[in-house]
Design a protein around this motif. Structure first.
Motif, PDB file in Angstrom:
ATOM      1  N   SER A   1       0.811  -1.335  -0.197  1.00 16.65           N
ATOM      2  CA  SER A   1       0.017   0.104  -0.250  1.00 16.65           C
ATOM      3  C   SER A   1       0.787   1.149  -0.156  1.00 16.65           C
ATOM      4  O   SER A   1       2.119   1.171   0.341  1.00 16.65           O
ATOM      5  N   ILE A   2       0.366   2.492  -0.408  1.00 16.62           N
ATOM      6  CA  ILE A   2       0.964   3.635  -0.331  1.00 16.62           C
ATOM      7  C   ILE A   2       1.735   3.926   1.268  1.00 16.62           C
ATOM      8  O   ILE A   2       2.667   4.586   1.317  1.00 16.62           O
ATOM      9  N   ILE A   3       0.672   3.543   2.379  1.00 18.46           N
ATOM     10  CA  ILE A   3       1.107   3.633   3.621  1.00 18.46           C
ATOM     11  C   ILE A   3       2.447   2.876   3.697  1.00 18.46           C
ATOM     12  O   ILE A   3       3.445   3.564   4.381  1.00 18.46           O
TER      13      ILE A   3
ATOM     14  N   ASN B   1       5.532  12.437   1.351  1.00 18.48           N
ATOM     15  CA  ASN B   1       4.087  12.726   1.013  1.00 18.48           C
ATOM     16  C   ASN B   1       4.098  11.974  -0.048  1.00 18.48           C
ATOM     17  O   ASN B   1       4.909  12.106  -1.329  1.00 18.48           O
ATOM     18  N   ILE B   2       3.045  11.031  -0.192  1.00 16.69           N
ATOM     19  CA  ILE B   2       2.836  10.113  -1.497  1.00 16.69           C
ATOM     20  C   ILE B   2       1.103  10.661  -2.042  1.00 16.69           C
ATOM     21  O   ILE B   2       0.140  10.598  -1.046  1.00 16.69           O
ATOM     22  N   THR B   3       0.992  11.100  -3.034  1.00 15.45           N
ATOM     23  CA  THR B   3      -0.324  11.231  -3.842  1.00 15.45           C
ATOM     24  C   THR B   3      -0.532  10.481  -4.943  1.00 15.45           C
ATOM     25  O   THR B   3       0.250  10.186  -5.704  1.00 15.45           O
TER      26      THR B   3
ATOM     27  N   THR C   1       7.028  12.838  -2.765  1.00 19.05           N
ATOM     28  CA  THR C   1       7.877  14.213  -2.445  1.00 19.05           C
ATOM     29  C   THR C   1       8.511  13.483  -0.986  1.00 19.05           C
ATOM     30  O   THR C   1       7.779  13.221  -0.025  1.00 19.05           O
ATOM     31  N   ILE C   2       9.888  13.733  -0.985  1.00 21.14           N
ATOM     32  CA  ILE C   2      10.766  13.510   0.118  1.00 21.14           C
ATOM     33  C   ILE C   2      11.579  14.659   0.657  1.00 21.14           C
ATOM     34  O   ILE C   2      12.342  15.246  -0.347  1.00 21.14           O
ATOM     35  N   GLU C   3      11.659  14.700   1.836  1.00 20.14           N
ATOM     36  CA  GLU C   3      12.211  15.571   2.402  1.00 20.14           C
ATOM     37  C   GLU C   3      13.215  15.470   3.540  1.00 20.14           C
ATOM     38  O   GLU C   3      12.908  14.597   4.197  1.00 20.14           O
TER      39      GLU C   3
END
Length: 96
Positions: free
Chosen positions: A20-22, A38-40, A54-56
């Motif tokens: 899953s995206i989780i 952050n995954i959309t 998006t990875i920070e």
């Protein structure tokens, strides 16, 4: 020594029957040097989901992110944004 990666924005394809995206987000966030993920979901079809990831962080290892995503059955289609250096520089808001 090269400047650390601070932000990566990736276009990623994930199999529907994969994690899953989780699970993907938690796996990426567990890597050293990463402070947030952050995954959309951009698009779904029968077999795949297209994700904006998006990875920070303070010192992101692209190679480790890439290896992790591949181990989860994901494929990076493109690198859409990279921020590196001593600080995060946001794009200016330019109006026409």
């Amino acid at each position: 020594m090269s400047a650390p990666l601070r932000r990566l924005v990736l276009d990623v394809m994930k199999p529907i029957k994969g994690p899953s995206i989780i699970e993907v987000a938690k796996s990426i966030a567990s890597l050293n040097g990463i402070e947030g993920v952050n995954i959309t979901v951009k698009e779904l079809d029968v077999e795949t989901a297209t994700l904006n990831v998006t990875i920070e962080g303070q010192d992101i290892s692209f190679e480790k992110v890439e290896d992790l995503l591949e181990s989860l059955g994901c494929v990076i289609h493109s690198i859409d944004q990279v921020i590196t250096g001593k600080k995060v520089v946001e794009e200016p808001d330019i109006e026409d």
